[in-house]
Write a protein that holds these residues in place. Structure first.
Motif, PDB file in Angstrom:
ATOM      1  N   ALA A  32       0.823  -1.203   0.000  1.00  0.00           N
ATOM      2  CA  ALA A  32       0.000   0.000   0.000  1.00  0.00           C
ATOM      3  C   ALA A  32       0.860   1.258   0.000  1.00  0.00           C
ATOM      4  O   ALA A  32       1.971   1.282   0.526  1.00  0.00           O
ATOM      5  CB  ALA A  32      -0.918   0.004   1.214  1.00  0.00           C
ATOM      6  N   ASP A  33       0.314   2.329  -0.584  1.00  0.00           N
ATOM      7  CA  ASP A  33       0.950   3.628  -0.510  1.00  0.00           C
ATOM      8  C   ASP A  33       0.748   4.184   0.904  1.00  0.00           C
ATOM      9  O   ASP A  33      -0.353   4.095   1.449  1.00  0.00           O
ATOM     10  CB  ASP A  33       0.324   4.594  -1.515  1.00  0.00           C
ATOM     11  N   GLU A  35       0.322   7.146   1.911  1.00  0.00           N
ATOM     12  CA  GLU A  35      -0.685   8.200   1.957  1.00  0.00           C
ATOM     13  C   GLU A  35      -2.107   7.651   1.943  1.00  0.00           C
ATOM     14  O   GLU A  35      -3.031   8.318   2.372  1.00  0.00           O
ATOM     15  CB  GLU A  35      -0.522   9.164   0.762  1.00  0.00           C
ATOM     16  N   GLN A  36      -2.299   6.464   1.435  1.00  0.00           N
ATOM     17  CA  GLN A  36      -3.632   5.881   1.309  1.00  0.00           C
ATOM     18  C   GLN A  36      -3.814   4.646   2.194  1.00  0.00           C
ATOM     19  O   GLN A  36      -4.684   3.830   1.942  1.00  0.00           O
ATOM     20  CB  GLN A  36      -3.877   5.480  -0.150  1.00  0.00           C
ATOM     21  N   MET A  37      -3.032   4.552   3.247  1.00  0.00           N
ATOM     22  CA  MET A  37      -3.062   3.358   4.083  1.00  0.00           C
ATOM     23  C   MET A  37      -4.443   3.131   4.705  1.00  0.00           C
ATOM     24  O   MET A  37      -4.921   1.998   4.759  1.00  0.00           O
ATOM     25  CB  MET A  37      -2.007   3.471   5.186  1.00  0.00           C
ATOM     26  N   GLY A  38      -5.098   4.180   5.164  1.00  0.00           N
ATOM     27  CA  GLY A  38      -6.425   4.038   5.761  1.00  0.00           C
ATOM     28  C   GLY A  38      -7.448   3.491   4.783  1.00  0.00           C
ATOM     29  O   GLY A  38      -8.294   2.661   5.131  1.00  0.00           O
ATOM     30  N   GLU A  39      -7.382   3.969   3.538  1.00  0.00           N
ATOM     31  CA  GLU A  39      -8.298   3.479   2.510  1.00  0.00           C
ATOM     32  C   GLU A  39      -8.079   1.994   2.237  1.00  0.00           C
ATOM     33  O   GLU A  39      -9.039   1.227   2.085  1.00  0.00           O
ATOM     34  CB  GLU A  39      -8.115   4.270   1.219  1.00  0.00           C
ATOM     35  N   TYR A  40      -6.832   1.586   2.185  1.00  0.00           N
ATOM     36  CA  TYR A  40      -6.532   0.175   1.926  1.00  0.00           C
ATOM     37  C   TYR A  40      -7.015  -0.722   3.065  1.00  0.00           C
ATOM     38  O   TYR A  40      -7.554  -1.798   2.827  1.00  0.00           O
ATOM     39  CB  TYR A  40      -5.033  -0.026   1.696  1.00  0.00           C
TER      40      TYR A  40
END
Length: 96
Positions: A32-33, A35-40
Motif C-alpha cells: 500500500a501507498d 498516503e492511502q493506508m487508511g483506505e486500503y
C-alpha cells in the motif's frame, strides 16, 4: 465422525484463520501507498466481511442444488481469482 474430530478440525480451522488475520495486515502494508493506508485497510475490512458472506452463501446454495463437489469448485474458483489478482498486483516493496 466423533466429537473429538470435530474439535480437532475446529482448532485447525481456527489456527488457519488466525494465521490469515495475522499475515494479511503486514502483507497489505508492503504493497500500500503510505498516503492511502487508511483506505486500503478499510477496503481490506470490507472484502473480509463480503467474503465471509458471499463464499458460504455460494457454497451452500450450490451444494444444496448441485451437490457438494460443485460448491467446492466454486470456492476453488474464488481462490484462483484471488491468485490472479495477486499476480497482477504491482510490487512496490523495492520502489521506496
Amino acid at each position: 465422525h466423533s466429537l473429538t474430530m470435530i474439535i480437532v478440525r475446529g482448532c485447525i480451522g481456527g489456527a488457519a484463520m488466525g494465521a490469515y488475520q495475522a499475515a494479511s495486515r503486514p502483507f497489505l502494508i508492503q504493497f500500500a501507498d503510505p498516503e492511502q493506508m487508511g483506505e486500503y485497510f478499510g477496503f481490506l475490512a470490507l472484502i473480509n466481511k463480503a467474503s465471509g458472506a458471499v463464499g458460504p452463501a455460494a457454497f451452500g446454495w450450490l451444494a444444496k442444488h448441485y451437490g457438494y463437489t460443485s460448491g467446492l469448485y466454486c470456492l476453488i474458483g474464488f481462490f484462483v481469482c484471488g491468485l490472479i489478482c495477486l499476480i497482477f498486483a504491482p510490487d512496490k516493496r523495492w520502489s521506496r
